[in-house]
Design a protein around this motif. Structure first.
Motif, PDB file in Angstrom:
ATOM      1  N   ALA A   1      17.497  -8.834  -6.456  1.00 20.16           N
ATOM      2  CA  ALA A   1      17.024  -7.838  -5.472  1.00 20.16           C
ATOM      3  C   ALA A   1      18.001  -6.367  -5.736  1.00 20.16           C
ATOM      4  CB  ALA A   1      16.980  -8.095  -4.135  1.00 20.16           C
ATOM      5  N   VAL A   2      17.347  -5.421  -5.578  1.00 22.20           N
ATOM      6  CA  VAL A   2      18.184  -4.340  -5.721  1.00 22.20           C
ATOM      7  C   VAL A   2      18.093  -3.279  -4.399  1.00 22.20           C
ATOM      8  CG1 VAL A   2      17.993  -3.851  -8.275  1.00 22.20           C
ATOM      9  CG2 VAL A   2      16.157  -2.737  -6.461  1.00 22.20           C
ATOM     10  N   VAL A   3      19.416  -2.946  -4.000  1.00 21.37           N
ATOM     11  CA  VAL A   3      19.249  -1.937  -2.641  1.00 21.37           C
ATOM     12  C   VAL A   3      19.275  -0.567  -3.351  1.00 21.37           C
ATOM     13  CG1 VAL A   3      20.688  -1.133  -1.029  1.00 21.37           C
ATOM     14  CG2 VAL A   3      20.509  -3.656  -1.725  1.00 21.37           C
ATOM     15  N   ALA A   4      18.263   0.184  -2.917  1.00 26.93           N
ATOM     16  CA  ALA A   4      17.954   1.333  -3.311  1.00 26.93           C
ATOM     17  C   ALA A   4      17.747   2.358  -2.102  1.00 26.93           C
ATOM     18  CB  ALA A   4      16.776   1.483  -4.094  1.00 26.93           C
ATOM     19  N   GLU A   5      18.265   3.655  -2.336  1.00 30.90           N
ATOM     20  CA  GLU A   5      18.058   4.824  -1.368  1.00 30.90           C
ATOM     21  C   GLU A   5      16.590   5.082  -1.039  1.00 30.90           C
ATOM     22  OE1 GLU A   5      20.483   6.589   0.510  1.00 30.90           O
ATOM     23  OE2 GLU A   5      21.884   5.040  -0.290  1.00 30.90           O
ATOM     24  N   SER A   6      15.999   5.172  -2.390  1.00 28.92           N
ATOM     25  CA  SER A   6      14.440   5.310  -2.253  1.00 28.92           C
ATOM     26  C   SER A   6      13.789   4.153  -2.554  1.00 28.92           C
ATOM     27  CB  SER A   6      14.033   6.687  -3.117  1.00 28.92           C
ATOM     28  OG  SER A   6      14.312   6.420  -4.479  1.00 28.92           O
ATOM     29  N   ALA A   7      12.519   3.897  -2.409  1.00 28.57           N
ATOM     30  CA  ALA A   7      11.925   2.728  -2.948  1.00 28.57           C
ATOM     31  C   ALA A   7      11.265   2.794  -4.162  1.00 28.57           C
ATOM     32  CB  ALA A   7      11.016   2.387  -1.955  1.00 28.57           C
TER      33      ALA A   7
ATOM     34  N   PRO B   1       8.624   1.913  -7.031  1.00 31.06           N
ATOM     35  CA  PRO B   1       7.143   1.747  -6.896  1.00 31.06           C
ATOM     36  C   PRO B   1       6.775   0.456  -6.555  1.00 31.06           C
ATOM     37  CG  PRO B   1       7.625   3.171  -8.850  1.00 31.06           C
ATOM     38  CD  PRO B   1       8.976   2.657  -8.214  1.00 31.06           C
ATOM     39  N   PHE B   2       5.574   0.319  -5.610  1.00 27.08           N
ATOM     40  CA  PHE B   2       4.982  -0.905  -5.554  1.00 27.08           C
ATOM     41  C   PHE B   2       3.639  -0.909  -5.644  1.00 27.08           C
ATOM     42  CE2 PHE B   2       3.696  -4.076  -2.018  1.00 27.08           C
ATOM     43  CZ  PHE B   2       3.871  -5.055  -2.714  1.00 27.08           C
ATOM     44  N   THR B   3       2.958  -1.730  -6.356  1.00 27.92           N
ATOM     45  CA  THR B   3       1.478  -1.855  -6.281  1.00 27.92           C
ATOM     46  C   THR B   3       0.984  -3.149  -5.459  1.00 27.92           C
ATOM     47  OG1 THR B   3       1.227  -0.482  -8.253  1.00 27.92           O
ATOM     48  CG2 THR B   3      -0.624  -1.813  -7.283  1.00 27.92           C
ATOM     49  N   GLU B   4       0.481  -2.986  -4.343  1.00 26.45           N
ATOM     50  CA  GLU B   4       0.165  -4.184  -3.585  1.00 26.45           C
ATOM     51  C   GLU B   4      -0.962  -5.094  -4.138  1.00 26.45           C
ATOM     52  OE1 GLU B   4      -1.226  -3.502   0.285  1.00 26.45           O
ATOM     53  OE2 GLU B   4       0.001  -5.224   1.063  1.00 26.45           O
ATOM     54  N   PRO B   5      -0.849  -6.220  -4.495  1.00 25.16           N
ATOM     55  CA  PRO B   5      -1.908  -6.916  -5.140  1.00 25.16           C
ATOM     56  C   PRO B   5      -2.921  -7.134  -4.233  1.00 25.16           C
ATOM     57  CG  PRO B   5       0.036  -8.243  -5.396  1.00 25.16           C
ATOM     58  CD  PRO B   5       0.418  -7.154  -4.387  1.00 25.16           C
ATOM     59  N   VAL B   6      -4.186  -7.548  -4.715  1.00 26.51           N
ATOM     60  CA  VAL B   6      -5.311  -7.609  -3.652  1.00 26.51           C
ATOM     61  C   VAL B   6      -5.253  -8.719  -2.842  1.00 26.51           C
ATOM     62  CG1 VAL B   6      -7.785  -8.057  -3.874  1.00 26.51           C
ATOM     63  CG2 VAL B   6      -7.255  -6.496  -5.307  1.00 26.51           C
TER      64      VAL B   6
ATOM     65  N   VAL C   1       2.452  -9.750  12.053  1.00 26.11           N
ATOM     66  CA  VAL C   1       3.244  -9.679  11.116  1.00 26.11           C
ATOM     67  C   VAL C   1       2.680  -8.694  10.223  1.00 26.11           C
ATOM     68  CG1 VAL C   1       4.061 -11.182   9.113  1.00 26.11           C
ATOM     69  CG2 VAL C   1       3.694 -12.305  11.376  1.00 26.11           C
ATOM     70  N   PRO C   2       3.557  -7.997   9.594  1.00 27.20           N
ATOM     71  CA  PRO C   2       3.166  -7.007   8.626  1.00 27.20           C
ATOM     72  C   PRO C   2       2.817  -7.433   7.140  1.00 27.20           C
ATOM     73  CG  PRO C   2       5.494  -6.627   8.691  1.00 27.20           C
ATOM     74  CD  PRO C   2       5.068  -7.909   9.626  1.00 27.20           C
ATOM     75  N   THR C   3       2.087  -6.575   6.325  1.00 25.29           N
ATOM     76  CA  THR C   3       1.993  -6.604   5.129  1.00 25.29           C
ATOM     77  C   THR C   3       3.289  -6.129   4.287  1.00 25.29           C
ATOM     78  OG1 THR C   3       0.932  -4.913   4.483  1.00 25.29           O
ATOM     79  CG2 THR C   3      -0.677  -6.428   5.188  1.00 25.29           C
ATOM     80  N   LEU C   4       3.290  -6.348   3.190  1.00 15.35           N
ATOM     81  CA  LEU C   4       4.532  -5.865   2.478  1.00 15.35           C
ATOM     82  C   LEU C   4       4.588  -4.346   2.451  1.00 15.35           C
ATOM     83  CD1 LEU C   4       5.317  -8.530  -0.390  1.00 15.35           C
ATOM     84  CD2 LEU C   4       6.284  -8.537   1.791  1.00 15.35           C
TER      85      LEU C   4
ATOM     86  N   ASP D   1       9.877  -5.620  -8.950  1.00 14.65           N
ATOM     87  CA  ASP D   1       8.375  -5.062  -8.813  1.00 14.65           C
ATOM     88  C   ASP D   1       8.129  -4.047  -7.568  1.00 14.65           C
ATOM     89  OD1 ASP D   1       8.173  -6.727  -6.686  1.00 14.65           O
ATOM     90  OD2 ASP D   1       6.587  -7.941  -7.576  1.00 14.65           O
ATOM     91  N   GLY D   2       9.309  -3.602  -7.058  1.00 17.57           N
ATOM     92  CA  GLY D   2       9.447  -2.918  -5.813  1.00 17.57           C
ATOM     93  C   GLY D   2       8.938  -3.305  -4.334  1.00 17.57           C
TER      94      GLY D   2
END
Length: 170
Positions: free
Chosen positions: A40-46, A48-53, A114-117, A141-142
């Motif tokens: 995992a990476v800790v990032a100031e900005s997220a 990119p993430f593409t949520e799978p179907v 519960v939230p989605t990612l 993968d974000g």
């Protein structure tokens, strides 16, 4: 019933409510990840993430690994939580309490959507935009793997979420 991600339209109020529900006395800590877990990476900005179907994951809510507020096995389809089942002990409201336990019950029987990612990422971003202290770790993968949100100066008021067992559905 208001979805956790949609409640963010009210700003930091939801995060403040969630943070106020914790009763931890120690600073947020995380146990080491399993050897098979992706880095995992800790990032100031997220990133990119593409949520799978469709995908599934386990979400742990709470900053104390030894005594989390709840663990949930979550299935997501088309950007919405299809099912969220509490893992482990169930919470029972007292017979005199007028509490709708809903799909997933948290500490003291309060209802938790519960939230989605994608919603968890949006919740962290909204909290940060509203001035909360937010620490988020992302997989390559974000997708978020750890989110800590604190709307107060008190470390015991933090709200923590961790994501494990992520798998896109076929």
């Amino acid at each position: 019933m208001v979805r956790l991600g949609l409640a963010l339209g009210g700003g930091i109020a939801l995060v403040a409510v969630l943070g106020g529900c914790t009763s931890h006395t120690a600073s947020p800590t995380w146990s080491s990840a399993s050897a098979s877990a992706p880095a995992a990476v800790v990032a100031e900005s997220a990133p990119p993430f593409t949520e799978p179907v469709a995908y599934g994951f386990t979400m742990t809510r709470g900053c104390d690994d030894a005594s989390p507020l709840g663990r949930y096995r979550v299935s997501v389809r088309s950007g919405a939580v299809e099912s969220a089942a509490r893992i482990g002990a169930t919470v029972q409201a007292s017979p005199s309490a007028d509490v709708d336990l809903g799909p997933a019950a948290g500490q003291d029987g309060e209802e938790i959507d519960v939230p989605t990612l994608a919603e968890l990422r949006a919740m962290a971003q909204t909290a940060a935009d509203d001035g909360a202290q937010v620490t988020t770790s992302y997989a390559a993968d974000g997708r978020p793997v750890k989110v800590i949100i604190n709307v107060e100066d008190d470390p015991s008021a933090a709200e923590c979420f961790s994501v494990s067992d992520y798998a896109p559905a076929p």
